[in-house]
Design a protein around this motif. Structure first.
Motif, PDB file in Angstrom:
ATOM      1  N   PRO A   1       0.842  -1.190   0.108  1.00  0.00           N
ATOM      2  CA  PRO A   1      -0.047   0.418   0.032  1.00  0.00           C
ATOM      3  C   PRO A   1       0.807   1.834  -0.153  1.00  0.00           C
ATOM      4  CG  PRO A   1      -1.071  -1.200   1.054  1.00  0.00           C
ATOM      5  CD  PRO A   1      -0.271  -2.447   0.787  1.00  0.00           C
ATOM      6  N   PRO A   2       1.930   1.611   0.722  1.00  0.00           N
ATOM      7  CA  PRO A   2       2.632   2.630   0.572  1.00  0.00           C
ATOM      8  C   PRO A   2       3.168   2.740  -0.728  1.00  0.00           C
ATOM      9  CG  PRO A   2       3.103   1.162   2.473  1.00  0.00           C
ATOM     10  CD  PRO A   2       2.958   0.795   2.412  1.00  0.00           C
ATOM     11  N   LEU A   3       3.883   1.424  -1.310  1.00  0.00           N
ATOM     12  CA  LEU A   3       4.013   2.300  -2.682  1.00  0.00           C
ATOM     13  C   LEU A   3       3.074   2.504  -3.938  1.00  0.00           C
ATOM     14  CD1 LEU A   3       6.927  -1.172  -3.096  1.00  0.00           C
ATOM     15  CD2 LEU A   3       7.274   1.150  -2.236  1.00  0.00           C
ATOM     16  N   ILE A   4       1.959   2.038  -3.426  1.00  0.00           N
ATOM     17  CA  ILE A   4       0.464   1.882  -4.593  1.00  0.00           C
ATOM     18  C   ILE A   4       0.310   3.392  -3.915  1.00  0.00           C
ATOM     19  CG2 ILE A   4      -2.168   1.596  -4.725  1.00  0.00           C
ATOM     20  CD1 ILE A   4      -1.167  -1.073  -4.385  1.00  0.00           C
ATOM     21  N   HIS A   5       0.027   3.965  -3.212  1.00  0.00           N
ATOM     22  CA  HIS A   5      -0.099   6.143  -2.180  1.00  0.00           C
ATOM     23  C   HIS A   5       1.548   6.328  -3.267  1.00  0.00           C
ATOM     24  CE1 HIS A   5      -0.998   9.070  -0.170  1.00  0.00           C
ATOM     25  NE2 HIS A   5       0.341   9.557   0.606  1.00  0.00           N
ATOM     26  N   MET A   6       2.414   6.018  -2.797  1.00  0.00           N
ATOM     27  CA  MET A   6       3.474   6.887  -3.862  1.00  0.00           C
ATOM     28  C   MET A   6       3.098   6.875  -5.809  1.00  0.00           C
ATOM     29  SD  MET A   6       6.800   5.244  -1.877  1.00  0.00           S
ATOM     30  CE  MET A   6       8.001   6.261  -2.686  1.00  0.00           C
TER      31      MET A   6
ATOM     32  N   ASN B   1       8.389   9.659  -4.772  1.00  0.00           N
ATOM     33  CA  ASN B   1       7.619   9.297  -5.798  1.00  0.00           C
ATOM     34  C   ASN B   1       7.503   8.066  -5.957  1.00  0.00           C
ATOM     35  OD1 ASN B   1       5.266  10.246  -3.053  1.00  0.00           O
ATOM     36  ND2 ASN B   1       4.741  12.110  -4.573  1.00  0.00           N
ATOM     37  N   ALA B   2       8.992   9.202  -7.069  1.00  0.00           N
ATOM     38  CA  ALA B   2       9.451   8.113  -8.142  1.00  0.00           C
ATOM     39  C   ALA B   2      10.087   6.788  -7.612  1.00  0.00           C
ATOM     40  CB  ALA B   2       9.897   9.044  -9.470  1.00  0.00           C
ATOM     41  N   LEU B   3      10.225   7.286  -6.669  1.00  0.00           N
ATOM     42  CA  LEU B   3      10.924   5.764  -5.924  1.00  0.00           C
ATOM     43  C   LEU B   3      10.172   4.934  -5.742  1.00  0.00           C
ATOM     44  CD1 LEU B   3      13.340   8.551  -3.552  1.00  0.00           C
ATOM     45  CD2 LEU B   3      14.235   7.232  -5.417  1.00  0.00           C
ATOM     46  N   TRP B   4       9.277   4.712  -5.968  1.00  0.00           N
ATOM     47  CA  TRP B   4       8.563   4.072  -5.898  1.00  0.00           C
ATOM     48  C   TRP B   4       8.979   2.039  -6.132  1.00  0.00           C
ATOM     49  CZ3 TRP B   4       5.473   0.293  -8.589  1.00  0.00           C
ATOM     50  CH2 TRP B   4       4.682   0.691 -10.263  1.00  0.00           C
ATOM     51  N   HIS B   5       9.154   3.036  -7.817  1.00  0.00           N
ATOM     52  CA  HIS B   5       9.854   1.293  -8.833  1.00  0.00           C
ATOM     53  C   HIS B   5      11.334   0.384  -8.006  1.00  0.00           C
ATOM     54  CE1 HIS B   5       8.131   3.559 -11.935  1.00  0.00           C
ATOM     55  NE2 HIS B   5       7.650   4.820 -11.500  1.00  0.00           N
ATOM     56  N   SER B   6      11.623   1.531  -7.449  1.00  0.00           N
ATOM     57  CA  SER B   6      13.431   1.014  -7.036  1.00  0.00           C
ATOM     58  C   SER B   6      13.280   0.169  -5.306  1.00  0.00           C
ATOM     59  CB  SER B   6      14.119   2.233  -6.835  1.00  0.00           C
ATOM     60  OG  SER B   6      14.172   3.146  -6.125  1.00  0.00           O
TER      61      SER B   6
ATOM     62  N   ILE C   1       0.053  -2.099 -10.434  1.00  0.00           N
ATOM     63  CA  ILE C   1       0.627  -1.026  -9.627  1.00  0.00           C
ATOM     64  C   ILE C   1       0.584   0.417 -10.366  1.00  0.00           C
ATOM     65  CG2 ILE C   1       1.599   0.334  -8.393  1.00  0.00           C
ATOM     66  CD1 ILE C   1       2.229  -2.206  -6.957  1.00  0.00           C
ATOM     67  N   ALA C   2       1.556   0.660 -11.652  1.00  0.00           N
ATOM     68  CA  ALA C   2       1.978   1.070 -12.962  1.00  0.00           C
ATOM     69  C   ALA C   2       1.159   1.451 -13.530  1.00  0.00           C
ATOM     70  CB  ALA C   2       2.868   0.554 -13.585  1.00  0.00           C
TER      71      ALA C   2
ATOM     72  N   TYR D   1      -5.445  -0.330  -8.136  1.00  0.00           N
ATOM     73  CA  TYR D   1      -4.929  -1.165  -7.533  1.00  0.00           C
ATOM     74  C   TYR D   1      -5.589  -2.087  -5.945  1.00  0.00           C
ATOM     75  CZ  TYR D   1      -1.847  -6.261  -8.256  1.00  0.00           C
ATOM     76  OH  TYR D   1      -1.166  -6.704  -8.134  1.00  0.00           O
ATOM     77  N   GLN D   2      -5.508  -0.673  -5.215  1.00  0.00           N
ATOM     78  CA  GLN D   2      -5.839  -1.728  -3.722  1.00  0.00           C
ATOM     79  C   GLN D   2      -6.963  -2.611  -4.214  1.00  0.00           C
ATOM     80  OE1 GLN D   2      -5.390   1.882  -0.907  1.00  0.00           O
ATOM     81  NE2 GLN D   2      -5.301   3.122  -2.275  1.00  0.00           N
TER      82      GLN D   2
END
Length: 836
Positions: free
Chosen positions: A749-754, A775-780, A816-817, A823-824
């Motif tokens: 969920p935190p990655l989805i939020h980002m 926020n773009a760091l969610w990928h890495s 998610i992307a 996606y939640q």
């Protein structure tokens, strides 16, 4: 004239009105028989005569229903003009009345769809040239309500068509014999039954007036107009010669002879979801009883108008979702009596609901010109429709005549003193109690009725409307109709299968909803219902309706360790058709009275007939239909089943409207723990629906406003919602195959939020660019968390880890992307299914 003579005259007026209505209904009976390969001769009429009320099939009836070159009698003129007006025509004859070749061609074609034409614009001359769907030539069942591709039901084989029509005719004949013989003594009662039968077998037949209007819808609207037209002149004391001369004069087409009476229930939500201390304990039965009660009140209010105006049941064009439309004569007597009915309704609702709910009446005069089809130069019927919609809005602003000369007293006399005896009603929390029910609970008159109805609906198939209470308590004894006590007898059963005929020997009212029951003693599995197993109040019996606490546990399942898992939760599902006013006011290119009535009927039966049958027959037998009809619905059931039901409804509604993207509905799904007050359930469902209706346009996720669903706080278009449910299945399979840990999933969920914030650019902080880079760091972070997960799994080599990481990327990362916060939905569905 003495009072008894006046009553006899009024009964005679009603009797004649019913005969005119029946004659108009059966104006195309000969064409029905002809398409079935039969001749409407003396032999056939003699066979039919035995199953009709006395003295209905006579020489006058035969003459009135026979094809005419030119109207001769006053009745001929009334029937002809009503038929033309229903079809939106001027003095132009309906073509097939005289065109034998056209009638022969019509034998092999099938009824066109109205839904497919909404907002459709075509340069082609004929609708049949661009419409792809047709209705099958079958009697009315939940399954036959759906259109099919033309190639699947339309053919050029005349002999095959004759056989299909003959099958319909045979069914119609058998159905006619099944109407209780004793009910022939009361013509309004019998006619109400006959109308349901007529709809069952002729709503699939293309009329001679238009290829997209059925025999039933054309004849029903024509019958209502015919009665109103005849009564307008009859009640003015005109003789036959005067009527003939008047009707033949086109200069009278601006004379408002018709009165369109609309009724509308207001305060329905307040009525159904009123809450007192005992409401939650009896929530399931109360919801069912109250919902049924609202529909019953609407039907009885319409019946009151019909009886006050001495009109037959066929004069009621529609009655769905608390709204009804009746065609009456525009006379001073009619206006006076409608006002009297409004006073009666106001008094009842003020006494029993303290003005929180009510039924308002409004009326609109109409002339023959108002019923003409629109042309390129001028709108006729569209203007009338707009006036009718404004009238409905007017009702909401004029409740109980609060600003008029007859406004009720601002304070209820004796209201507080009425609580001295038994206190307040423990069901609605605001009324003085008048009855004691089980466990010493005190309730008011209305709540007592609602509880009783909720209990009796479980094992009753019909409802009787009588003038005075029945003396005999035996349900097996046939009621005598000669006394006039029995006013209506309605079949309220729901179809138990998609192919079940919608005819059971008497008039049908679609005012009952599906309720889940315990089907056997074995259906009680104590471990599945935690907290309830030791509570005697929750021990079920076969045939006993399930309580909401039961429903909250129904989606729990046994896992591989034979333990019950899954969250205990309810899901409310509330929705309605998008832009309904626009559909009726401007959706059809050439609206007519018959086409509009047909569209309203077809919209209603999807929710009032098909939806409850879907719940009963399919995989959704755990759903309470609190209300469903008109263009909206409110359902309560286990959380996951309701999500799947919403998706199924969307797919089926799309099929029902022939795939027309201009006809959609939006829905709100609200998940709650059991025990939440029903008023809160309703409020949350309404809030979710409002969110769906505000769905923003997005080129990737949903290009259109509305046509959306709200679930877990996420609003998405239906196309994407269906894809997300597929993602939920993919996620479940992936977790099972790769043994993904719960910690890994709860870290998503935190990655989805980002990802959502990155897409939307949503931030209130001044360092916006830095926040977006974060926020773009969610990928890495996703890649890192996935790599750590796989490194902790023993027995995996690098090749296996890379393969697993690619599978996770294909399912979770890509989801998610693309969907971001939406996606939640699949993630929460999976997690809630596993919760212990």
């Amino acid at each position: 004239m003495d009072r008894s003579q006046t009553k006899r005259d009024l009964r005679n007026r009603l009797d004649v009105s019913c005969r005119i209505a029946l004659t108009s209904l059966l104006r195309d009976l000969g064409k029905f028989a002809e398409r079935a390969g039969l001749a409407m001769d003396a032999t056939l009429l003699s066979e039919l005569k035995n199953d009709f009320p006395p003295n209905v099939i006579d020489s006058g009836f035969i003459a009135a229903t026979a094809p005419h070159q030119q109207p001769e009698t006053a009745l001929d003129w009334v029937l002809t003009i009503a038929n033309q007006a229903a079809a939106g025509l001027g003095d132009k004859k309906i073509a097939a009345d005289q065109d034998t070749a056209a009638e022969q061609k019509r034998l092999t074609v099938r009824l066109l769809t109205l839904f497919e034409q909404i907002n459709a614009r075509s340069d082609k001359k004929s609708a049949s040239d661009f419409l792809q769907y047709r209705y099958p030539l079958k009697p009315m069942t939940p399954a036959s309500l759906f259109p099919v591709l033309a190639n699947d039901c339309e053919h050029g084989d005349r002999n095959r068509s004759v056989k299909e029509y003959f099958t319909l005719w045979e069914g119609f004949g058998k159905g006619l014999k099944s109407i209780p013989a004793s009910h022939r003594e009361a013509l309004p009662l019998w006619l109400d039954h006959f109308e349901t039968l007529w709809a069952c077998y002729t709503a699939c037949i293309p009329s001679t007036a238009a290829p997209d209007v059925s025999f039933y819808d054309q004849s029903k609207t024509a019958a209502a107009l015919a009665v109103a037209l005849w009564r307008y002149h009859h009640d003015r004391g005109e003789d036959e010669e005067t009527i003939r001369h008047h009707l033949a004069d086109r200069a009278t087409w601006d004379e408002p002879k018709f009165l369109l009476v609309q009724g509308d229930c207001f305060g329905i939500q307040e009525f159904i979801f009123a809450t007192g201390g005992e409401t939650q304990k009896r929530a399931a039965k109360l919801l069912r009883g109250r919902s049924f009660y609202v529909s019953l009140l609407s039907e009885c209010a319409a019946l009151k108008v019909l009886e006050m105006l001495d009109l037959p049941p066929t004069s009621q064009i529609t009655n769905a979702a608390g709204k009804f439309l009746i065609v009456a004569p525009h006379t001073p007597e009619a206006l006076e009596r409608i006002a009297e009915v409004q006073k009666v309704l106001d008094r009842w609702f003020i006494e029993h609901t303290w003005g929180q709910s009510g039924i308002g009446l409004v009326w609109e005069p109409a002339c023959r010109n108002d019923l003409l089809k629109d042309t390129d130069r001028e709108q006729f019927f569209s203007k009338l429709i707009n006036r009718l919609f404004r009238g409905l809005e007017k009702i909401k602003l004029q409740r109980f005549d609060l600003c008029g000369p007859n406004a009720p007293e601002p304070l209820f006399k004796g209201y507080l003193d009425a609580f001295a005896s038994m206190g307040e009603c423990k069901i609605d929390g605001r009324s003085p109690a008048t009855h004691q029910i089980t466990d010493g609970v005190a309730v008011c008159d209305l709540a007592f009725d609602q509880i009783a109805i909720g209990n009796r609906l479980t094992n009753r198939d019909r409802i009787l409307i009588t003038r005075s209470p029945l003396v005999s308590k035996s349900h097996s004894q046939p009621l005598k109709t000669r006394s006039g006590n029995l006013r209506r007898c309605w079949d309220i059963t729901m179809p138990e299968a998609m192919d079940q005929l919608l005819w059971n020997g008497c008039a049908r009212r679609h005012i009952n909803g599906y309720v889940p029951f315990f089907e056997s003693e074995n259906s009680w599995i104590s471990d599945k219902y935690p907290r309830l197993e030791n509570n005697a109040d929750f021990k079920p019996h076969p045939g006993e309706p399930k309580l909401l606490d039961h429903l909250a546990c129904e989606d729990r399942r046994l896992n591989e360790k034979q333990r019950w898992v899954g969250v205990e939760a309810l899901m409310t599902l509330k929705g309605d058709v998008d832009n309904l006013g626009s559909i009726f006011q401007g959706g059809l290119r050439e609206p007519t009275f018959a086409r509009t009535a047909a569209l309203s009927r077809q919209m209603n039966v999807f929710f009032a007939v098909y939806l409850p049958t879907l719940c009963h027959e399919g995989d959704f037998r755990k759903t309470y239909t609190v209300f469903a009809g008109g263009d909206d619905f409110f359902l309560i059931g286990p959380w996951h089943s309701q999500i799947r039901l919403a998706a199924k409804m969307r797919q089926e509604f799309t099929r029902y409207v022939a795939g027309n993207p201009a006809v959609t509905f939006s829905a709100g799904l609200s998940m709650t723990k059991p025990g939440l007050p029903v008023r809160a359930l309703a409020a949350l469902a309404e809030e979710a629906l409002e969110d769906a209706k505000k769905h923003p346009s997005d080129a990737r996720l949903a290009p259109d406003l509305k046509d959306a669903v709200s679930c877990f706080g996420q609003v998405v278009g239906w196309k994407n919602f269906l894809q997300l449910l597929e993602k939920s299945d993919e996620l479940g399979k992936l977790v099972g195959d790769l043994k993904l840990s719960a910690g890994y999933l709860y870290g998503l969920p935190p990655l989805i939020h980002m990802a959502e914030n990155l897409r939307s650019g949503r931030t209130d902080r001044p360092d916006r660019k830095a926040i977006q880079l974060e926020n773009a760091l969610w990928h890495s972070r996703f890649a890192y968390q996935t790599r750590r997960l796989l490194e902790r799994q023993k027995g995996l080599d690098d090749k296996a880890r890379r393969r697993y990481q690619q599978e996770i990327t294909n399912v979770i990362y890509s989801g998610i992307a693309y969907f971001a916060s939406a996606y939640q939905i699949p993630l929460f569905i999976y997690l809630y299914q596993q919760r212990d």
